[in-house]
Each structure stands twice: as structure tokens, then as C-alpha cells.
Motif scaffolding. Structure first.
Motif, PDB file in Angstrom:
ATOM      1  N   LYS A   1      76.119  -6.300  34.779  1.00 30.43           N
ATOM      2  CA  LYS A   1      77.044  -7.231  34.127  1.00 30.43           C
ATOM      3  C   LYS A   1      76.583  -7.526  32.699  1.00 30.43           C
ATOM      4  N   LYS A   2      75.270  -7.681  32.500  1.00 31.77           N
ATOM      5  CA  LYS A   2      74.737  -7.942  31.163  1.00 31.77           C
ATOM      6  C   LYS A   2      74.983  -6.754  30.240  1.00 31.77           C
TER       7      LYS A   2
ATOM      8  N   ASN B   1      73.486  -8.003  38.444  1.00 33.93           N
ATOM      9  CA  ASN B   1      73.345  -8.908  37.310  1.00 33.93           C
ATOM     10  C   ASN B   1      73.012  -8.129  36.037  1.00 33.93           C
ATOM     11  N   ASN B   2      72.141  -7.135  36.148  1.00 33.99           N
ATOM     12  CA  ASN B   2      71.743  -6.307  35.017  1.00 33.99           C
ATOM     13  C   ASN B   2      72.925  -5.479  34.509  1.00 33.99           C
TER      14      ASN B   2
END
Length: 144
Positions: free
Chosen positions: A6-7, A3-4
């Protein structure tokens, strides 16, 4: 962790797009004057030291004082008749201005500095918009 990542990728992508769009949107700095043109002393546009920005059109020059993007810009085929008519109107205006005491010099059909100055004086005295242009209202006031 995914998730990190992707950000970070999204942020990096948006930053890249923002930088790319801001560098292509601005051709060169400079405020326009009342004529819609401005100085470009470093000639970043490649058009010389003065050019115009009319509407959303790219930087350009005004040949013979006419914007190539205006609706009034003429084609080459109709330009000759338009210019000769205009020259005839200027000559008539010069004759009339000279008769009325606004010394614009020889009536030669050329819109020179003396003619423009005489038109401006005439317009001011008649309560017309003072722009030095031989427009319909000025022609009517001159009786031509």
C-alpha cells in the motif's frame, strides 16, 4: 506485506501526480521583462519570438499594444470611436508640442517615434512621469 505494498502504491501514485502536474504547469521557461513579456526564440508557445504573460492568463500577444485580458480592452464595435478620438487627441498634442518647441514633426494624429520622444521631453521638463504616453496628466499639462 500488504502494508508495504500500500505504501509503494501510494508513493508511486504521488510521484506520478507530481510529475504530471509539474510538466503541465510550465509551458516554457523564460523570465518576463518590465513590460510583462519575454523572448521565446524557439517559439515553444507558437506565438512567435516575443509574447506576454499578464496575471495568471496564458501566453498571448498584445495587438496594438493592448492586452486582451485588461479591463481596458475594447470590443470591435466601440473601437472605431475610441481610435478616432485618440487620433484627434494625438493631433492636438502634436500641434501643441510643436508650438512649445518640442519638434514632433507633422501633426498627423499618428503616435510615431518623434511624437513619443517629444512627449517624453515635455513630461521630463514638466516633472511628470516620463513614459511617452499621452495620458490624462500629460494632456492637462498640454492644455488639451
Amino acid at each position: 506485506m500488504k502494508n508495504n505494498t500500500k505504501k509503494r502504491i501510494a508513493t508511486l501514485g504521488m510521484a506520478t501526480m507530481l510529475l504530471a502536474s509539474s510538466t503541465t504547469a510550465i509551458a516554457h521557461p523564460g523570465r518576463t521583462d518590465s513590460n510583462g513579456g519575454h523572448r521565446d526564440n524557439q517559439n515553444k508557445s507558437g506565438l512567435g519570438s516575443y509574447h506576454y504573460h499578464c496575471g495568471d492568463n496564458p501566453a498571448h500577444l498584445h495587438k496594438n499594444g493592448v492586452c486582451p485580458y485588461s479591463a481596458k480592452a475594447t470590443t470591435k464595435s466601440s473601437k472605431k470611436s475610441s481610435t478616432s478620438t485618440k487620433s484627434a487627441d494625438i493631433k492636438k498634442a502634436q500641434q501643441k508640442l510643436n508650438e512649445l518647441g518640442y519638434n514632433c514633426g507633422k501633426a498627423d494624429g499618428v503616435m510615431g517615434t518623434n511624437t513619443k520622444a517629444a512627449i517624453k521631453k515635455f513630461q521630463k521638463n514638466k516633472g511628470l512621469a516620463v513614459d511617452g504616453v499621452l495620458g490624462p496628466k500629460t494632456k492637462k499639462a498640454l492644455g488639451i
